[in-house]
Design an enzyme around this catalytic site. Structure first.
Site, short mmCIF file in Angstrom:
data_model
loop_
_atom_site.label_atom_id
_atom_site.label_comp_id
_atom_site.label_asym_id
_atom_site.label_seq_id
_atom_site.Cartn_x
_atom_site.Cartn_y
_atom_site.Cartn_z
N LYS A 13 -45.70 -11.35 29.45
CA LYS A 13 -45.53 -11.48 30.91
C LYS A 13 -46.44 -10.51 31.66
CE LYS A 13 -41.13 -10.35 30.88
NZ LYS A 13 -40.83 -10.11 29.48
N ARG A 88 -33.27 -10.28 35.33
CA ARG A 88 -32.91 -10.23 33.90
C ARG A 88 -31.57 -10.91 33.64
NH1 ARG A 88 -37.25 -6.97 32.22
NH2 ARG A 88 -36.66 -6.00 30.27
N ARG A 127 -47.68 -2.63 20.55
CA ARG A 127 -47.97 -2.48 21.97
C ARG A 127 -48.22 -1.02 22.35
NH1 ARG A 127 -44.11 -5.30 26.33
NH2 ARG A 127 -42.66 -3.63 25.88
N ARG A 158 -44.60 3.13 24.13
CA ARG A 158 -43.37 3.23 24.91
C ARG A 158 -42.21 3.65 24.02
NH1 ARG A 158 -42.52 -2.06 28.59
NH2 ARG A 158 -40.41 -1.77 27.84
N ARG A 169 -33.07 -5.12 22.51
CA ARG A 169 -33.67 -5.76 23.69
C ARG A 169 -33.76 -7.27 23.50
NH1 ARG A 169 -38.89 -2.53 23.77
NH2 ARG A 169 -39.57 -3.81 25.52
P1 AMP Z 1 -39.50 -3.99 30.58
O1 AMP Z 1 -40.61 -3.05 30.86
O2 AMP Z 1 -39.44 -5.14 31.54
O3 AMP Z 1 -39.49 -4.44 29.14
O4 AMP Z 1 -38.15 -3.18 30.81
C1 AMP Z 1 -37.85 -2.03 30.07
C2 AMP Z 1 -36.38 -1.69 30.23
O5 AMP Z 1 -36.10 -1.43 31.61
C3 AMP Z 1 -35.41 -2.79 29.82
O6 AMP Z 1 -35.12 -2.79 28.44
C4 AMP Z 1 -34.19 -2.45 30.67
O7 AMP Z 1 -33.48 -1.36 30.12
C5 AMP Z 1 -34.83 -1.97 31.96
N1 AMP Z 1 -35.06 -3.04 32.94
C6 AMP Z 1 -36.25 -3.55 33.37
N2 AMP Z 1 -36.07 -4.49 34.30
C7 AMP Z 1 -34.74 -4.61 34.47
C8 AMP Z 1 -33.92 -5.43 35.29
N3 AMP Z 1 -34.45 -6.34 36.12
N4 AMP Z 1 -32.57 -5.27 35.19
C9 AMP Z 1 -32.02 -4.36 34.38
N5 AMP Z 1 -32.73 -3.56 33.56
C10 AMP Z 1 -34.09 -3.68 33.60
#
Ligand code: AMP
Length: 216
Positions: A13, A88, A127, A158, A169
């Site tokens: 994404k 999410r 990544r 990360r 996740r």
């Molecule tokens: P991402 O970078 O999108 O993979 O997000 C990393 C982490 O941030 C996720 O595993 C969640 O813990 C948190 N996170 C990101 N976006 C959201 C969201 N819209 N709602 C809740 N938690 C989020």
């Protein structure tokens, strides 16, 4: 135009959003990036968010929605937004619809990038991220040209891209985020994209979808 990128962690994404930003002049909003920023600034919200992120759990909706609303209110979002990794869950999707409707706006297209879980796990382990500009890399499919990013920043892994957190996740994706496919299908805005191909090939299909949606 407002575009929403849907897909499990590692589906690409972020990489595709970066390309859309360059071609269409839209603003990318990644709630993951906003949260990581808060974590690194050690704000009250960041400290709370980190206790969920480090386990691969979703951060509470109220915290995420607060950050998102602040970002969406900035003038650069007027032309349109690419929502990357948000919403999410269905509750967040409903709240987003409400915020947009108040402004006479809507989600014009939802790009659902699908890939087998085995591939996603491999990608997430490979990544990397620049700690300065946030640019994403992948040691297999999109390695950096040198040991540092083009901007001079350090290339890091990360903290939630590790075996155990990745497993959680992906489980959270299945239970909370995947139902959004049905949510947006019912609204008639969902487009499925095969994410198990090379980045430029996937992007070719995405461009076609965006151009078509723009002409509707
Ligand atoms: P991402 O970078 O999108 O993979 O997000 C990393 C982490 O941030 C996720 O595993 C969640 O813990 C948190 N996170 C990101 N976006 C959201 C969201 N819209 N709602 C809740 N938690 C989020």
């Amino acid at each position: 135009m407002n575009i929403l990128m849907l897909g499990a962690p590692g589906s690409g994404k972020g990489s595709q959003s970066e390309l859309i930003v360059k071609d269409y002049g839209l603003v990318q909003i990644s709630t993951g990036d906003l949260l990581r920023q808060a974590v690194s600034n050690q704000t009250k919200e960041g400290i709370l968010a980190n206790s969920y992120m480090s386990k691969g759990e979703l951060v509470p909706d109220e915290l995420v929605m607060g950050m998102l609303s602040l970002r969406m209110n900035k003038p650069d979002c007027r032309k349109g937004v690419i929502f990357d990794g948000f919403p999410r869950n269905v509750k967040q999707a409903e709240m987003l619809d409400k915020i947009l409707a108040e402004d006479g706006k809507k989600i014009d297209i939802v790009i659902n990038i699908g890939s087998p879980f085995g591939v996603l796990k491999e990608r997430l382990m490979a990544r990397r991220l620049c700690d300065k500009c946030g640019k994403g890399y992948n040691m297999i499919s999109n390695p950096p040209k040198s040991k540092t990013c083009d901007c001079g920043g350090n290339i890091i892994t990360r903290s939630d891209d590790n075996d155990e957190v990745i497993k959680n996740r992906l489980e959270v994706y299945l239970s909370s985020t995947k139902p959004l496919i049905e949510y947006y299908k019912k609204k008639g805005v969902l487009a499925d994209i095969d994410g198990n191909r090379k980045i430029p090939v996937i992007y070719g299909d995405i461009k076609e979808l965006i151009n078509k949606a723009g002409n509707r």
